[in-house]
Design an enzyme around this catalytic site. Sequence first.
Site: not given
Length: 258
Positions: A66, A109, A112, A132
């Site tokens: 992200a 992300g 993911e 993260e």
Amino acid sequence: MNPEPLVLHEIDGPVATLTLNRPKALNALNPELMDQLIGVIADLDKNDAVRCLVLTGNARAFAAGADIKAMADSTPTQMVKEQRFANWSDVQRYSKPIIAAVSGFALGGGCELAMLCDIIIASETAKFGQPEINIGIIPGAGGTQRLARAIGPYRAMELILTGNQIDAQEAYAAGLVNRVVPVERYLREAQELAAEIAARPPIAVRLAREAVRYGADTTVRDGLEIERRNFYLLFDSADQKEGMHAFLEKRKATFRGE
Ligand code: DAK
């Protein structure tokens, strides 16, 4: 002039290829990109001629996570008000299988997002990880759950607590990716596999996918129930009659998606 789309897509017969298009930011997944991605998936879902999707980035990065710039100074209240990230799970909501074609970084992300797809084809240069922890957060789009289910809780725990990356071969050995191929081939390999799936009866593909997906989130008993119901349901499809009669008549079946 409109800015260049953050998600490109092209359709070749029954296969649509979606390309994340923020190469300078290693395809960091900002809210605009995710909105566009979901929009394209939703549009393609309505197009009966398209039967399987391939989601890719570029050779250097599938997606490095992200967008950190877009969230660094966010507050929980802002995130709630904007429903930030709420649409990520929509990647899985639609009916057509999605194959992730991953080269380079698939981090945070990005990893993911690959795991939200149904099949993952990796180039030899792919790197997966949930870094993260290194920026003071934890995975938020399924990393703690899907990664643990894909590769086992112990290996997932190590990756999530250290933030370290694994390469394509390690990811393959751990069961996170289906195939590892040379970087020149990863996209073609995914597209060929997509074409193979697209040649199968679409309603059966859809109900099989649904059964596998639901089963992954529930008890074996409930999963078996869904499997059996979907099995029964297929006897209402023209493609089931065509598939079985073509077998009995020793001819090739023609599936119409009905
Ligand atoms: N965000 C924003 N920009 C990024 C980025 C990211 N995640 N990753 C890379 N970039 C940008 C860099 O800032 C740089 O931009 P400029 O400085 O050139 O403007 C450009 O991409 C190239 O990156 P580097 O210069 O860093 O390239 P290197 O080859 O040196 O390093 C790297 C590559 C991938 C190792 C490094 O860029 C890196 O560590 N990137 C960050 C990886 C990361 O921490 N990812 C996790 C982010 S957090 C949720 C849904 C999702 C999420 C959470 C919740 N909900 C549904 C609730 C997801 C969270 C995350 O993914």
